[in-house]
Every structure is written in C-alpha cells, then in structure tokens.
Motif scaffolding. Structure first.
Motif, PDB file in Angstrom:
ATOM      1  N   GLU A 155      -3.958   1.384  -4.677  1.00  0.00           N
ATOM      2  CA  GLU A 155      -3.038   0.458  -5.358  1.00  0.00           C
ATOM      3  C   GLU A 155      -1.757   0.278  -4.542  1.00  0.00           C
ATOM      4  OE1 GLU A 155      -3.713  -1.571  -7.836  1.00  0.00           O
ATOM      5  OE2 GLU A 155      -5.711  -0.683  -7.647  1.00  0.00           O
ATOM      6  N   ARG A 156      -1.242   1.395  -4.002  1.00  0.00           N
ATOM      7  CA  ARG A 156      -0.004   1.299  -3.194  1.00  0.00           C
ATOM      8  C   ARG A 156      -0.264   0.464  -1.937  1.00  0.00           C
ATOM      9  NH1 ARG A 156       0.263   6.703  -3.765  1.00  0.00           N
ATOM     10  NH2 ARG A 156       0.333   7.163  -1.546  1.00  0.00           N
ATOM     11  N   ILE A 157      -1.418   0.698  -1.320  1.00  0.00           N
ATOM     12  CA  ILE A 157      -1.754  -0.037  -0.093  1.00  0.00           C
ATOM     13  C   ILE A 157      -1.865  -1.531  -0.407  1.00  0.00           C
ATOM     14  CG2 ILE A 157      -3.604  -0.400   1.622  1.00  0.00           C
ATOM     15  CD1 ILE A 157      -4.108   2.722   1.356  1.00  0.00           C
ATOM     16  N   LYS A 158      -2.524  -1.851  -1.520  1.00  0.00           N
ATOM     17  CA  LYS A 158      -2.697  -3.268  -1.895  1.00  0.00           C
ATOM     18  C   LYS A 158      -1.343  -3.952  -2.053  1.00  0.00           C
ATOM     19  CE  LYS A 158      -6.599  -2.588  -4.877  1.00  0.00           C
ATOM     20  NZ  LYS A 158      -7.129  -2.869  -6.197  1.00  0.00           N
ATOM     21  N   LYS A 159      -0.379  -3.203  -2.626  1.00  0.00           N
ATOM     22  CA  LYS A 159       0.946  -3.804  -2.877  1.00  0.00           C
ATOM     23  C   LYS A 159       1.775  -3.916  -1.602  1.00  0.00           C
ATOM     24  CE  LYS A 159       1.569  -2.645  -7.721  1.00  0.00           C
ATOM     25  NZ  LYS A 159       1.045  -1.349  -8.151  1.00  0.00           N
ATOM     26  N   SER A 160       1.560  -2.959  -0.665  1.00  0.00           N
ATOM     27  CA  SER A 160       2.518  -2.895   0.445  1.00  0.00           C
ATOM     28  C   SER A 160       2.033  -3.486   1.756  1.00  0.00           C
ATOM     29  CB  SER A 160       2.975  -1.450   0.659  1.00  0.00           C
ATOM     30  OG  SER A 160       1.855  -0.645   0.892  1.00  0.00           O
ATOM     31  N   CYS A 161       0.810  -4.028   1.802  1.00  0.00           N
ATOM     32  CA  CYS A 161       0.416  -4.615   3.098  1.00  0.00           C
ATOM     33  C   CYS A 161      -0.463  -5.851   2.953  1.00  0.00           C
ATOM     34  CB  CYS A 161      -0.265  -3.571   3.973  1.00  0.00           C
ATOM     35  SG  CYS A 161      -1.887  -3.082   3.428  1.00  0.00           S
ATOM     36  N   ASP A 162      -0.478  -6.634   4.043  1.00  0.00           N
ATOM     37  CA  ASP A 162      -1.369  -7.797   4.145  1.00  0.00           C
ATOM     38  C   ASP A 162      -2.597  -7.414   4.957  1.00  0.00           C
ATOM     39  OD1 ASP A 162       0.877  -9.437   3.191  1.00  0.00           O
ATOM     40  OD2 ASP A 162       1.690  -9.119   5.209  1.00  0.00           O
ATOM     41  N   VAL A 163      -2.415  -6.430   5.855  1.00  0.00           N
ATOM     42  CA  VAL A 163      -3.509  -6.022   6.734  1.00  0.00           C
ATOM     43  C   VAL A 163      -3.689  -4.507   6.634  1.00  0.00           C
ATOM     44  CG1 VAL A 163      -4.331  -5.933   9.126  1.00  0.00           C
ATOM     45  CG2 VAL A 163      -2.951  -7.855   8.371  1.00  0.00           C
ATOM     46  N   PHE A 164      -4.918  -4.102   6.389  1.00  0.00           N
ATOM     47  CA  PHE A 164      -5.244  -2.674   6.304  1.00  0.00           C
ATOM     48  C   PHE A 164      -6.189  -2.366   7.458  1.00  0.00           C
ATOM     49  CE2 PHE A 164      -7.778   0.746   3.949  1.00  0.00           C
ATOM     50  CZ  PHE A 164      -6.811   1.723   4.118  1.00  0.00           C
ATOM     51  N   ILE A 165      -5.735  -1.459   8.343  1.00  0.00           N
ATOM     52  CA  ILE A 165      -6.555  -1.120   9.510  1.00  0.00           C
ATOM     53  C   ILE A 165      -7.247   0.220   9.244  1.00  0.00           C
ATOM     54  CG2 ILE A 165      -6.526  -0.599  11.990  1.00  0.00           C
ATOM     55  CD1 ILE A 165      -5.603  -3.412  11.651  1.00  0.00           C
ATOM     56  N   VAL A 166      -8.566   0.199   9.288  1.00  0.00           N
ATOM     57  CA  VAL A 166      -9.350   1.426   9.088  1.00  0.00           C
ATOM     58  C   VAL A 166      -9.808   1.903  10.459  1.00  0.00           C
ATOM     59  CG1 VAL A 166     -11.387   2.429   7.999  1.00  0.00           C
ATOM     60  CG2 VAL A 166     -10.111   0.617   6.829  1.00  0.00           C
ATOM     61  N   ILE A 167      -9.376   3.110  10.824  1.00  0.00           N
ATOM     62  CA  ILE A 167      -9.666   3.632  12.168  1.00  0.00           C
ATOM     63  C   ILE A 167     -10.696   4.745  12.051  1.00  0.00           C
ATOM     64  CG2 ILE A 167      -8.655   4.811  14.158  1.00  0.00           C
ATOM     65  CD1 ILE A 167      -5.960   3.531  13.427  1.00  0.00           C
ATOM     66  N   GLY A 168     -11.855   4.543  12.664  1.00  0.00           N
ATOM     67  CA  GLY A 168     -12.898   5.569  12.617  1.00  0.00           C
ATOM     68  C   GLY A 168     -14.121   5.069  13.367  1.00  0.00           C
ATOM     69  N   ILE A 169     -15.051   5.970  13.644  1.00  0.00           N
ATOM     70  CA  ILE A 169     -16.267   5.586  14.379  1.00  0.00           C
ATOM     71  C   ILE A 169     -17.476   6.256  13.726  1.00  0.00           C
ATOM     72  CG2 ILE A 169     -16.201   7.464  16.119  1.00  0.00           C
ATOM     73  CD1 ILE A 169     -16.874   5.236  18.244  1.00  0.00           C
ATOM     74  N   GLY A 170     -18.657   5.666  13.894  1.00  0.00           N
ATOM     75  CA  GLY A 170     -19.896   6.237  13.343  1.00  0.00           C
ATOM     76  C   GLY A 170     -19.792   6.358  11.829  1.00  0.00           C
ATOM     77  N   GLY A 171     -20.128   7.538  11.341  1.00  0.00           N
ATOM     78  CA  GLY A 171     -20.100   7.772   9.899  1.00  0.00           C
ATOM     79  C   GLY A 171     -18.714   7.660   9.300  1.00  0.00           C
ATOM     80  N   SER A 172     -17.690   7.614  10.135  1.00  0.00           N
ATOM     81  CA  SER A 172     -16.330   7.521   9.606  1.00  0.00           C
ATOM     82  C   SER A 172     -15.864   6.090   9.370  1.00  0.00           C
ATOM     83  CB  SER A 172     -15.353   8.261  10.532  1.00  0.00           C
ATOM     84  OG  SER A 172     -15.563   9.652  10.379  1.00  0.00           O
TER      85      SER A 172
END
Ligand code: PA5
Length: 446
Positions: free
Chosen positions: A66-83
C-alpha cells in the motif's frame, strides 16, 4: 477442482495400464516427499506453505505494498531466476503482459537484475527519470552478481534523487532471515526486510515474500492466490493416481521420457501465459536437468508460434510431447464483426467470439499434432483468477517434486548453475579466483 487432466490426446501413446503400473513407485516417492526423507529434504517448506505461511509478515507485505502504491509511479523489482520469475508470471497472467500500458491506479512494474545488459539498464534508468521510484531487491543468497550490480546502480540513483534518508523509505529488501551480504547491508542501512524461508528454494518461492510483495503492488488479491494454492495442497495430497491429476501428470511425463520423448513443450493459447511458461521452464529445468538426466522444458504460445515452430512440432524429430494449458473461462470476450461486403470472406466467423475461434484453433491443433505423432497432455484450468492460478502454481510445484524423485534426481539443488559463475568471476578478476583465471587465460590463448 481447478485443474483437470484430459487424457484423450496422450492415450494413443500411453496405455492406462502403464500409468497404473507406476502406482507403487509413485506411492513410494509420495511417502518420501511427505515424510521428508528424500534428497533435498531440507527444502520442502513449500509443501505446507499455503497453510503455514508467516501471517504476521503477510500483513506487513500488504502494508508495504500500500505504501509503495501511494509513493511511486515506477516499482523496480531486482532479482534473477526464482527471485523474479514467479512474480512476473503472476502479474502478467492475472493483469496482462501489457500491464505497464494499462489504465490503472497501481505503479508500473519493471524487472531488473535479471541480466547484465547495459542497454537494458540504461533504458530502465531513463524510464525512471522524472518519476517517483521504489525498489524491491530480492536475493535469497544475497550474493548473486546480477541483482547485486543492479541494486548498486538503482541505490545510487535513489540516493541522488531523494538523499540517503528519502531513499531508505523507498528500498525494500527480500532475503535470508539472518545470513548474507544483503541482509547485513539492509540491517545496517535500515531498509525494511522480508524473508525467504530457509526451507524454500528460489524456484519454489513465488508464494513467499519473494513473489508476494511485487504481486501485491500490482493490485492482485494475495488471499485469493494463497487460497487457491491451499486448495491444491489439500486436493493433491492423495497418492492414488486415479484421484490425483498432479501425480498422473508426473507419471505420464516419466513414461513419455522413457519412450524417448526428451522435450516437453508447455503450450498456451494466451499471450498472458508467456511468463508463466518461463517460470515453469525454470522450475522443471533447474529441478530435473542434472546427472545427465531430465526432460528439456520448452514453451510456445499458439496460435502465434504455429507460424514459427508449428512446422517442427508437426513434422520434425519425434522426441517431443506437449502439455497444453486450456483455460475454460478467460473472462474475455470479443466478437468478430459482420461486414456486408465480405471481401475478406470472413463472414462465416461473424458474430463468433475470438475465444471460440481460439478454442477451435486449439482443438484442430490437438488433432493435428496427435496425428503427427506428438503426445498431448491437456491440463484444463477453470478460470483466469488468482485462486485458479494459485492452484496451478502448487500443482506444478508438487508435480515437479514427484517427477524429480521418479527420475532419481534431487529436485531441490542446482549445482550446475555454479559453473558459469566460477568462470565469470575468474575472468572478471574477482579476488580468490586467481588459479581459475590463469587456467582460463591459457585456454583463451590456445
Ligand atoms: O531456483 C533457484 O534457486 C535459483 O534460480 C535462484 O532463484 C537464482 O539463482 C537467484 O538466486 P538468489 O535469490 O540467491 O539471488
């Protein structure tokens, strides 16, 4: 029941008696899995996860989303493979592969740290310009190079933009409960952290914080997803092959492999299946491909790929079988319009829905490929909902574990992934790899 196995198109290649003959072996591996006595027994936390997940953390994940939805326009998910594969698969399956282009009240989501491409990184950084950004770095080990490098770059970007204090509020870390560089770093810097449980391996971790935080940010109902997985946990605990389609799927794969079908193609008829297929390929490829064994997992989206790989499937080397995901209710509808001029000759389709046309394409293809000597296992999924997808995720995880044990491998390790890392570190001059570096340089000079 959210998944039903339809046997009509595999029956010409595998007799029912052959499947039933596998019952004692299937029961033995089922017992081994549930008693936690087999290889990889320390990584079976996913079995009861849909019931026993950390409820306190679950609430924290929803609050952070909820906080992320309110505070950003772009959400970067950093991870590889199963992450990252699980989260991306779920978002694209339930929302859309075009999620970022949809009208919505949730942030755009981009995935980084899953390659080492400078151009990809430059593009992502430029997408972030002038927009508010949050990041979630995900690494169980906390030492994987690709996400670690991406994290360094995005951290620098956030600190320049918001200052160290501001950046801290925008960085979310998912990693081991206690160990690893990333955990120490997060604790030191004061980032909010989420846990990858010790007993859940990367490719089985989509229903932990690894997948759940990004999935929640996209607006998907986590309770529905977990509820579906839990329904599967209960429904797929019976070793009886006549009652458990998950185990029947594992048994059929094993029989087909012994008949020389060394490649399995996961077939979807919807573009939103693409990333789910990538998740599935990692799950089966990393779990089974070892000790010189394993079925090679491939995937296609039809009818798109009928115009590229269709020729091979119909007519090429006969070492293939297909597993078709047929979705009964996609929730979408688009009729073909009537055109009085009918210059394109398509009025025979006028008024018919694209879903119906797609279904006929699937039916025609099933007959054609079976006639061409390709066994087809059809798995019918009830609907395109979070509940049904949760069920399907668990179905494939459990089938993978049973398949791996039937094959005689440890489905929960991945020793082969280390080979490239060792060479890459040596070639890049990482301290501690001096001997390997000298050996590789001698090979380069040959
Ligand atoms: O399934 C696995 O264990 C791997 O694919 C890992 O998820 C992948 O290598 C990333 O590892 P980590 O989360 O430790 O960065």
């Amino acid at each position: 029941m959210s998944i039903r196995l339809i046997e009509n198109y595999v029956a010409p290649f595998v007799r029912e008696a052959e499947v039933l003959q596998m019952q004692p072996t299937v029961t033995a591996v089922h017992d081994m899995l549930h008693a936690k006595t087999g290889p990889g027994k320390d990584f079976l936390g996913w079995i009861d996860l849909p019931r026993d997940y950390d409820k306190e953390e679950f609430v924290r994940i929803k609050a952070a989303a909820e906080r992320i939805k309110k505070s950003c326009d772009v959400f970067i998910v950093i991870g590889i493979g199963g992450s990252y594969l699980g989260a991306r698969a779920v978002v694209e399956f339930l929302k859309s592969p075009l999620y970022n282009n949809l009208k919505k009240d949730t942030p755009d989501i981009y995935f980084s740290g899953c390659n080492i491409s400078a151009s990809n990184m430059q593009e992502l950084l430029s997408i972030c310009e002038g927009r508010d950004v949050c990041i979630n770095v995900i690494s169980k080990s906390g030492t994987t190079t690709e996400p670690a490098v991406a994290f360094r770059i995005f951290r620098e970007m956030l600190e320049k933009k918001y200052g160290a204090e501001g950046a801290r509020e925008r960085i979310f870390v998912t990693t081991d409960r206690a160990r690893g560089t990333l955990k120490s770093f997060a604790d030191q810097a004061g980032f909010e952290t989420f846990v990858v449980p010790d007993d859940v391996g990367g490719r089985f971790s989509v229903l932990t914080a690894v997948g759940l935080l990004p999935i929640a940010v996209s607006g998907i109902d986590l309770d529905e997803l977990m509820g579906g997985a839990d329904a599967a946990r209960v429904a797929l605990a019976d070793p009886d092959l006549t009652k458990n389609d998950c185990y029947k799927y594992a048994a059929l794969r094993n029989i087909l492999l012994r008949k020389g079908k060394t490649t399995e193609i996961l077939v979807g008829y919807e573009p939103f299946m693409q990333m789910f297929s990538e998740w599935w390929k990692q799950l089966y490829g990393e779990s089974e491909g070892k000790d010189g064994k394993g079925i090679f997992p491939a995937s296609v989206i039809f009818s798109t790929d009928l115009h590229s790989l269709g020729q091979y499937v119909q007519d090429g080397m006969r070492n293939l079988f297909e597993t078709v995901i047929s979705i009964k209710d996609t929730g979408a509808s688009q009729p073909v319009p009537f055109d009085p001029a009918n210059i394109d000759g398509l009025n025979f389709l006028a008024g018919k829905d694209l879903t119906y046309v797609n279904g006929m394409a699937m039916q025609g293809t099933l007959f054609a490929h079976v006639d061409g000597g390709v066994p087809n296992i059809v798995l019918e999924l009830g609907s395109r909902t979070a509940h049904a997808l949760g069920y399907m995720i668990y179905f494939f995880e459990k089938a993978c574990a049973i398949s791996g044990y039937l094959l005689g491998v440890n489905p929960f390790d991945q020793p082969g992934v280390e080979a490239y890392k060792k060479n890459m570190f040596a070639l890049l001059g990482k301290p501690g790899y001096e001997t390997e570096k000298a050996a590789l340089e001698a090979r380069l000079a040959e």
